[in-house]
Design a protein around this motif. Sequence first.
Motif, PDB file in Angstrom:
ATOM      1  N   ARG A 250       0.975  -1.102   0.036  1.00 58.74           N
ATOM      2  CA  ARG A 250      -0.096  -0.105  -0.105  1.00 58.74           C
ATOM      3  C   ARG A 250       0.790   1.218   0.145  1.00 58.74           C
ATOM      4  O   ARG A 250       0.539   2.378  -0.527  1.00 58.74           O
ATOM      5  N   GLN A 251       2.121   1.257   0.579  1.00 60.41           N
ATOM      6  CA  GLN A 251       2.992   2.321   0.543  1.00 60.41           C
ATOM      7  C   GLN A 251       3.818   2.238  -0.722  1.00 60.41           C
ATOM      8  O   GLN A 251       4.881   3.160  -0.795  1.00 60.41           O
ATOM      9  N   SER A 252       3.628   1.393  -1.517  1.00 63.33           N
ATOM     10  CA  SER A 252       4.511   1.119  -2.837  1.00 63.33           C
ATOM     11  C   SER A 252       4.518   2.276  -3.709  1.00 63.33           C
ATOM     12  O   SER A 252       3.334   3.117  -3.702  1.00 63.33           O
ATOM     13  N   SER A 253       5.374   2.702  -4.566  1.00 63.74           N
ATOM     14  CA  SER A 253       5.627   3.710  -5.416  1.00 63.74           C
ATOM     15  C   SER A 253       5.000   3.350  -6.683  1.00 63.74           C
ATOM     16  O   SER A 253       4.610   4.106  -7.681  1.00 63.74           O
ATOM     17  N   MET A 254       4.756   1.991  -6.836  1.00 64.88           N
ATOM     18  CA  MET A 254       4.299   1.275  -8.185  1.00 64.88           C
ATOM     19  C   MET A 254       2.823   1.248  -8.156  1.00 64.88           C
ATOM     20  O   MET A 254       1.884   0.811  -7.311  1.00 64.88           O
ATOM     21  N   VAL A 315      -2.729  -1.693  10.652  1.00 68.74           N
ATOM     22  CA  VAL A 315      -2.031  -1.529  12.027  1.00 68.74           C
ATOM     23  C   VAL A 315      -0.675  -1.379  11.435  1.00 68.74           C
ATOM     24  O   VAL A 315       0.066  -0.632  12.112  1.00 68.74           O
ATOM     25  N   ILE A 316       0.011  -2.241  10.994  1.00 68.15           N
ATOM     26  CA  ILE A 316       1.293  -2.087  10.389  1.00 68.15           C
ATOM     27  C   ILE A 316       1.791  -0.833   9.701  1.00 68.15           C
ATOM     28  O   ILE A 316       2.664  -0.235  10.034  1.00 68.15           O
ATOM     29  N   ARG A 317       0.518  -0.579   8.891  1.00 65.95           N
ATOM     30  CA  ARG A 317       0.901   1.049   8.125  1.00 65.95           C
ATOM     31  C   ARG A 317       0.880   1.939   9.049  1.00 65.95           C
ATOM     32  O   ARG A 317       1.723   2.893   8.860  1.00 65.95           O
ATOM     33  N   GLY A 318       0.237   1.944  10.302  1.00 60.84           N
ATOM     34  CA  GLY A 318       0.352   2.815  11.115  1.00 60.84           C
ATOM     35  C   GLY A 318       1.663   2.921  11.883  1.00 60.84           C
ATOM     36  O   GLY A 318       2.156   3.985  12.075  1.00 60.84           O
ATOM     37  N   GLY A 319       2.245   1.805  11.969  1.00 60.78           N
ATOM     38  CA  GLY A 319       3.607   1.774  12.559  1.00 60.78           C
ATOM     39  C   GLY A 319       4.531   2.126  11.615  1.00 60.78           C
ATOM     40  O   GLY A 319       5.420   2.945  12.121  1.00 60.78           O
ATOM     41  N   LEU A 320       4.325   1.911  10.518  1.00 55.80           N
ATOM     42  CA  LEU A 320       5.315   2.534   9.457  1.00 55.80           C
ATOM     43  C   LEU A 320       5.161   4.269   9.323  1.00 55.80           C
ATOM     44  O   LEU A 320       6.055   4.669   9.119  1.00 55.80           O
ATOM     45  N   ALA A 321       3.851   4.672   9.326  1.00 59.60           N
ATOM     46  CA  ALA A 321       3.633   6.086   9.202  1.00 59.60           C
ATOM     47  C   ALA A 321       4.171   6.923  10.540  1.00 59.60           C
ATOM     48  O   ALA A 321       4.602   7.937  10.559  1.00 59.60           O
ATOM     49  N   ALA A 322       4.444   5.933  11.872  1.00 60.56           N
ATOM     50  CA  ALA A 322       4.933   6.591  13.078  1.00 60.56           C
ATOM     51  C   ALA A 322       6.283   6.862  12.911  1.00 60.56           C
ATOM     52  O   ALA A 322       6.832   7.391  13.792  1.00 60.56           O
ATOM     53  N   LEU A 323       6.936   6.102  12.082  1.00 66.02           N
ATOM     54  CA  LEU A 323       8.431   6.192  12.188  1.00 66.02           C
ATOM     55  C   LEU A 323       9.065   7.759  11.451  1.00 66.02           C
ATOM     56  O   LEU A 323       8.478   8.239  10.601  1.00 66.02           O
ATOM     57  N   PRO A 324       9.585   8.385  12.049  1.00 65.42           N
ATOM     58  CA  PRO A 324      10.395   9.669  11.336  1.00 65.42           C
ATOM     59  C   PRO A 324      10.890   9.458  10.066  1.00 65.42           C
ATOM     60  O   PRO A 324      11.592   8.282   9.687  1.00 65.42           O
ATOM     61  N   LYS A 325      11.030  10.428   9.101  1.00 63.01           N
ATOM     62  CA  LYS A 325      11.335  10.460   7.979  1.00 63.01           C
ATOM     63  C   LYS A 325      12.998  10.038   7.925  1.00 63.01           C
ATOM     64  O   LYS A 325      13.526   9.656   7.056  1.00 63.01           O
ATOM     65  N   GLY A 326      13.565  10.539   9.109  1.00 66.36           N
ATOM     66  CA  GLY A 326      15.091  10.321   9.222  1.00 66.36           C
ATOM     67  C   GLY A 326      15.475   9.053   9.207  1.00 66.36           C
ATOM     68  O   GLY A 326      16.572   8.377   8.777  1.00 66.36           O
ATOM     69  N   GLN A 327      14.676   8.109   9.574  1.00 68.39           N
ATOM     70  CA  GLN A 327      15.056   6.540   9.502  1.00 68.39           C
ATOM     71  C   GLN A 327      15.022   5.851   8.125  1.00 68.39           C
ATOM     72  O   GLN A 327      15.866   5.396   7.867  1.00 68.39           O
ATOM     73  N   TYR A 328      14.105   6.543   7.521  1.00 70.99           N
ATOM     74  CA  TYR A 328      14.143   5.949   6.010  1.00 70.99           C
ATOM     75  C   TYR A 328      15.566   6.742   5.279  1.00 70.99           C
ATOM     76  O   TYR A 328      16.141   6.277   4.455  1.00 70.99           O
ATOM     77  N   GLU A 329      15.810   8.114   5.575  1.00 69.44           N
ATOM     78  CA  GLU A 329      16.899   8.695   5.112  1.00 69.44           C
ATOM     79  C   GLU A 329      18.259   7.914   5.563  1.00 69.44           C
ATOM     80  O   GLU A 329      19.086   7.967   4.725  1.00 69.44           O
ATOM     81  N   ALA A 330      18.311   7.672   6.769  1.00 65.81           N
ATOM     82  CA  ALA A 330      19.370   7.016   7.264  1.00 65.81           C
ATOM     83  C   ALA A 330      19.679   5.463   6.584  1.00 65.81           C
ATOM     84  O   ALA A 330      20.957   5.400   6.103  1.00 65.81           O
TER      85      ALA A 330
END
Length: 432
Positions: A250-254, A315-330
Amino acid sequence: MSDTHAHSVAFVRETAIPPAPAPADATGPVKWLRENLFATWANALLTILAIAFIYLILSKTLPWILNGVWNTASLTECREVLAGKAGACFSVLADRWYQLLFGFKYPSEYYWRPTLALVLLFIAAAPVLFFDLPRKLLIFTALYPFIAFWLIWGGPLLVPVFALLGFVAGYVAFSRLVNRSFAAGFFGAVVAALVVWFIGSLINGALAVENPLLGAVPSRDLGGFMLNLMLGVTCVSLSIPLGIALALGRQSSMPLIKGICVIFIEFVRGVPLITLLFVASVMLAYFFPPDATVDLFLRVVIMITMFSSAYIAEVIRGGLAALPKGQYEAADSLGLEYAQAMRLIILPQALKISIPGIVNIAVGLFKDTTLVSVISMFDLVGMIRGPILASTEWNGVYWELLGFAALLFFVVCYGISQYSQWLERRLRTDHR
C-alpha cells in the motif's frame, strides 16, 4: 549566676535515639488501602459500591459452584441429587469433555495425536516468542507445520514430505532468481513449489500407501476446542506476513501494486467475517478447477486469513507512518537496498510500535473462530449448540457449558495478552 549559666548550656546527647516504627497508616496494607482505595471520598464510595457488587455476585455463584454435581448421567439425575438446592450440573463436562475438546467424530483412539501436536506447538513457538533461545531451534519451528499436519490428519507420510520439499524448492528458486528481480524470484518460487507438489501427488496416488499407526482423519471429523486452536494458530501465523506484505504494497510507489493492495484491504475490511465464511462454504469452490475437491477447512483458513491480514496491514501501516522520515533517510545514506532497509531498519521499529494492535487483532480473531459454527463446522460453540444440547440427557444445560467455553477462551486470550505486555517491556529501548 552559676545555676543560670548551667541551665543555659545546650544538651548534647552522646547516644542515638532508637528508631521508632513508622505510623500504621504510612506503611503496609493500610497505606496501600488508603492510597489506592480510600484516597478521596469519591474513591471510598466507589470502593464500597464495588465491594457490595462483588459480594452480591459471589453470594449467588459460589454456592452454585460449590454444590455442583459431577457424577450423574443426565440433567434429570442432577436435579434429583440437588433436590431443589442451588447447584451446577458439572456432570455434563465430565460426560462430554472429549466432545468439547476434540469433537464428536474424531476417533477416540487418536486423541493422543492432537494432544501431542499441542505440546509440540509450545516447543516450536518458543524460539519465535522468546528470542533469547538458541537459533538452531528454528529448524524444528520450520518443520512443525508438516509434523502437526501429519499428526492431526494422519495418512501417508509422503504427503507432508512432498509439501515440505515444495517449500524448499520454492525457497531455492526464489534465492536464485531474486537478484534479477523480485517478480522473477516470486514467480520462480511458485512454479518450483507447484511442480514438486504435482509430482508428489502423482507418486502418492500411484503408491496409495496407508499408514496403520496414523490413520487418515478427514477434516469434517475435526471439532471442539481443537478446531478453534487450529484455526487461530494457522490464521494468525499466515496473516502476519501477508499483512506486512499488504502494508508495504500500500505504500509502494508502483501504481498497480498499490492499487491492488488498497482495493483488497478496503474491500475485505468492509465485509463482515460471517459473510466471508459463507463465501468459503458455498462459493469459493467455484474458483477452483471442476475436478478439484478443496477441503472446507482450507477454504475457511483462506477466508479468515484474508480477513485478518487486511486489519493487520492497517495496523502495520500505522507503525510505518509513525516512524520519522530520518529513519528512511538513514537507510538510504547507508546505501541499503529497499529489502535490506525494510528488514534491518524500518520493519523492526514499525513492528515494535504495532505490537498492541497486532495482539488485539489476534485475540479478536481467535474469538471469531467460533463463527465457523454457522457453516456446520462443529467447533467448541458448535458442539454446545448442536450435539450436546440436542441430546435428551443434557437438553437444558447452558451455564455450565458456556462457562467452560468462556474459561478456555479466557485462558488462551489472557496468555496472549500477558505475553504481549512482556514483549513490549522487553523491547522498550527508549530512555526511562
